[in-house]
Motif scaffolding. Structure first.
Motif, PDB file in Angstrom:
ATOM      1  N   VAL A 144      47.742 -43.774 -15.211  1.00 35.02           N
ATOM      2  CA  VAL A 144      47.822 -44.157 -13.803  1.00 35.02           C
ATOM      3  C   VAL A 144      48.559 -45.481 -13.649  1.00 35.02           C
ATOM      4  CG1 VAL A 144      46.473 -44.878 -11.788  1.00 35.02           C
ATOM      5  CG2 VAL A 144      45.763 -42.891 -13.120  1.00 35.02           C
TER       6      VAL A 144
ATOM      7  N   ARG B 206      36.508 -46.532 -12.370  1.00 38.15           N
ATOM      8  CA  ARG B 206      36.516 -45.062 -12.392  1.00 38.15           C
ATOM      9  C   ARG B 206      37.262 -44.521 -13.614  1.00 38.15           C
ATOM     10  NH1 ARG B 206      35.306 -41.652  -8.071  1.00 38.15           N
ATOM     11  NH2 ARG B 206      35.824 -39.478  -8.509  1.00 38.15           N
ATOM     12  N   LEU B 207      38.316 -45.194 -14.002  1.00 39.37           N
ATOM     13  CA  LEU B 207      39.152 -44.697 -15.090  1.00 39.37           C
ATOM     14  C   LEU B 207      38.679 -45.159 -16.460  1.00 39.37           C
ATOM     15  CD1 LEU B 207      42.638 -45.178 -13.411  1.00 39.37           C
ATOM     16  CD2 LEU B 207      41.549 -42.988 -13.974  1.00 39.37           C
TER      17      LEU B 207
ATOM     18  N   ALA C  54      47.266 -49.037  -3.418  1.00 40.61           N
ATOM     19  CA  ALA C  54      46.103 -48.959  -4.300  1.00 40.61           C
ATOM     20  C   ALA C  54      45.109 -47.914  -3.792  1.00 40.61           C
ATOM     21  CB  ALA C  54      45.429 -50.328  -4.402  1.00 40.61           C
TER      22      ALA C  54
ATOM     23  N   VAL D 114      43.320 -40.189  -7.896  1.00 39.91           N
ATOM     24  CA  VAL D 114      42.427 -40.016  -9.045  1.00 39.91           C
ATOM     25  C   VAL D 114      41.186 -39.219  -8.641  1.00 39.91           C
ATOM     26  CG1 VAL D 114      40.976 -41.249 -10.697  1.00 39.91           C
ATOM     27  CG2 VAL D 114      43.270 -42.109 -10.168  1.00 39.91           C
TER      28      VAL D 114
ATOM     29  N   THR E 197      46.384 -44.466  -4.596  1.00 40.41           N
ATOM     30  CA  THR E 197      46.236 -44.187  -6.028  1.00 40.41           C
ATOM     31  C   THR E 197      44.797 -43.828  -6.375  1.00 40.41           C
ATOM     32  OG1 THR E 197      48.046 -45.731  -6.502  1.00 40.41           O
ATOM     33  CG2 THR E 197      46.615 -45.119  -8.332  1.00 40.41           C
ATOM     34  N   LEU E 198      43.838 -44.558  -5.797  1.00 40.87           N
ATOM     35  CA  LEU E 198      42.430 -44.232  -6.049  1.00 40.87           C
ATOM     36  C   LEU E 198      42.087 -42.846  -5.496  1.00 40.87           C
ATOM     37  CD1 LEU E 198      39.619 -45.052  -7.028  1.00 40.87           C
ATOM     38  CD2 LEU E 198      39.242 -46.155  -4.813  1.00 40.87           C
TER      39      LEU E 198
ATOM     40  N   LEU F  21      39.504 -48.702  -9.327  1.00 40.68           N
ATOM     41  CA  LEU F  21      40.304 -47.882 -10.236  1.00 40.68           C
ATOM     42  C   LEU F  21      39.923 -48.138 -11.692  1.00 40.68           C
ATOM     43  CD1 LEU F  21      43.831 -48.079  -8.559  1.00 40.68           C
ATOM     44  CD2 LEU F  21      42.655 -45.968  -9.215  1.00 40.68           C
TER      45      LEU F  21
ATOM     46  N   LEU G 147      43.567 -44.275 -17.669  1.00 45.15           N
ATOM     47  CA  LEU G 147      43.945 -45.543 -17.035  1.00 45.15           C
ATOM     48  C   LEU G 147      45.412 -45.853 -17.279  1.00 45.15           C
ATOM     49  CD1 LEU G 147      41.869 -48.740 -16.761  1.00 45.15           C
ATOM     50  CD2 LEU G 147      44.235 -48.890 -17.505  1.00 45.15           C
TER      51      LEU G 147
END
Length: 522
Positions: free
Chosen positions: A260, A84-85, A122, A129, A125-126, A81, A257
């Motif tokens: 999220v 990526r963010l 988690a 995104v 959440t990923l 995460l 970020l």
């Protein structure tokens, strides 16, 4: 995370919640299904999973191994995460910070579902995104993995459904278009539809969480310390970095970020605490999955600091374009390594906490210690009374130490009865059984021995009344959370046919070296 999880995994003893997992998972599939109809339906999927795991080889290490893997996967997903963010070094720092958090390490070594739920949260959440950012992928293809992972996570523990509220806040902050909302609503609706039967069914088992208290300010403070690190040296800088991470600039549109991490960190605990003001349901382990937001924000804050320092060092310096790129690369690598060293410093500060957590003494009770005393002091054929009945969990977790004993109150064993601790006889039959005994061993909770305790049913009241009125204490063994006592009948209430002294007395030659064993003279 995997290294920390495997370190000291065999503590040499289970505590009460792990003992429940262990004894339920070793039942047959039919017996587990029978149990879920009366109790612990919220943990049904986890028990079925652990049934398959413990079928390989029942043991405490294997009991905790899925949690270790779950925590390791969660750490990797937190790193993904952050990458990526923001950028790779933010992901690196966030994943490492997650791995060394004492709360994460605690539940990584717990034979319960919470570390797996954190990994699922988690992962969902990923996938959220990725679904929002993957505009070139067809909508259905983007959202079905999210829905599947979310549904499985909620079935592991139904309070994980609160992550949906955090994700809704993320989408609102990102100001995503309607087509994204439509895809998310379909996936979220499908997950809720899968969970709804479990929610409706488990409402009838709500008495299981009747022990929970209304959360207050100390609950909030305790959760902050759990999430950011309980050591004061770590807590202050961690919170400062998190605040900087919240203020980090994100894209004008699209997920950031902070957009999220902040809802994930705040929304589930806040909602559960709010609901618990009217009906207590809150416990910090129920929102472990929300912890992932803390290291993400702290890593983003550290990135802001690193960027500011880099700009100050580069300000006013003219460099030839041929050396600028290598210099920038070395600066980025150096900053990443400095961040890793800072995380190592946090690990050194919190190392005593992590080491202490590898001991069975850091759990509410140690059923293995008490079971070992029973195996040493109680002989085959001796009568044993569990007060209250849930103390039978020691015998269910470590049956070898209780082999051959007479369970005075038991009518139907737990597995056959479809309950956690079995069905006991009525008060009248229990009085008759105890009336024929000259002595009895009692395994009890410490609070039972206080005069303020009021038993919850007639059988428990009969146990307490008969033991207090007809018997006196001969010996006692005290362990954390469990007490073993030998009671002998009073002379004036002894039946004519009963022996004048108990057939077994504490073997002081074996117990004199144990400071917790205290023989008593009636």
């Amino acid at each position: 995370m995997l290294t920390l999880g495997l370190w000291g995994l065999d503590r040499g003893g289970m505590w009460r919640d792990e003992a429940v997992t262990f004894q339920v998972a070793r039942r047959s599939m039919a017996q587990i299904w029978h149990l879920l109809g009366s109790v612990d339906a919220v943990h049904g999927l986890y028990y079925l999973l652990m049934h398959l795991v413990l079928a390989v080889r029942p043991g405490e290490v294997l009991l905790r191994l899925p949690s270790v893997f779950g925590a390791a996967v969660a750490a990797g997903l937190v790193a993904a995460l952050g990458t990526r963010l923001c950028r790779p070094r933010v992901g690196l720092w966030a994943g490492l910070l997650y791995a060394i958090t004492p709360m994460v390490g605690h539940y990584a070594q717990e034979g319960r579902s919470y570390a797996l739920v954190a990994a699922g949260g988690a992962g969902a959440t990923l996938l959220l995104v990725r679904a929002v950012q993957g505009s070139s992928t067809p909508t259905g293809v983007r959202w079905w993995p999210y829905g599947v992972v979310l549904a499985a996570t909620c079935l592991l523990h139904e309070f994980a459904v609160l992550v949906l509220l955090a994700h809704a806040c993320t989408l609102a902050l990102a100001r995503v278009p309607w087509r994204v909302w439509r895809g998310w609503l379909c996936a979220a609706g499908a997950a809720v539809a899968v969970l709804l039967p479990l929610v409706l069914f488990s409402r009838g088992q709500a008495a299981q969480v009747a022990w929970l208290a209304v959360p207050d300010g100390s609950s909030v403070e305790g959760l902050v310390r759990q999430f950011a690190g309980p050591d004061q040296v770590v807590l202050g800088p961690y919170l400062v970095l998190m605040a900087l991470g919240v203020r980090a600039r994100g894209p004008q549109r699209g997920v950031s970020l902070a957009g999220v991490a902040l809802p994930l960190l705040v929304v589930p605990p806040m909602v559960l605490m709010g609901v618990s003001q009217f009906r207590p349901l809150y416990d910090d382990r129920y929102v472990l999955y929300a912890l992932a937001g803390a290291p993400l924000l702290a890593a983003a804050g550290a990135e802001r600091v690193a960027g500011a320092v880099g700009r100050l060092r580069a300000g006013g310096t003219r460099r030839d374009s041929r050396v600028r790129a290598p210099y920038a690369l070395s600066r980025r690598v150096g900053a990443a390594l400095l961040g890793v060293l800072a995380v190592c410093g946090v690990l050194v500060v919190q190392f005593p906490l992590l080491r202490a957590d590898r001991s069975a003494a850091n759990r509410p009770d140690d059923l293995a210690a008490m079971s070992a005393v029973v195996g040493r002091e109680v002989r085959p054929g001796d009568p044993v009374l569990f007060l209250p009945s849930l103390e039978r969990r020691s015998a269910l977790a470590y049956p070898a130490d209780f082999r051959g004993i007479r369970d005075v109150a038991l009518k139907v064993p737990a597995a056959a009865d479809g309950t956690l601790y079995g069905r006991e006889v009525g008060a009248g039959e229990l009085r008759r059984r105890l009336g024929r005994l000259a002595y009895v061993w009692v395994v009890s909770e410490p609070y039972v021995l206080r005069s303020s305790w009021t038993p919850w049913n007639s059988t428990e009241r009969a146990k307490l009344a008969v033991v207090n009125k007809g018997f006196v204490t001969r010996a006692e063994y005290v362990s954390r959370g469990v007490t073993l006592r030998l009671y002998v009948r009073r002379a004036e209430s002894r039946p004519a046919s009963a022996p004048t002294r108990p057939a077994v007395t504490p073997r002081s030659s074996r117990s004199s070296g144990n400071p917790h064993f205290r023989p008593r003279t009636p």
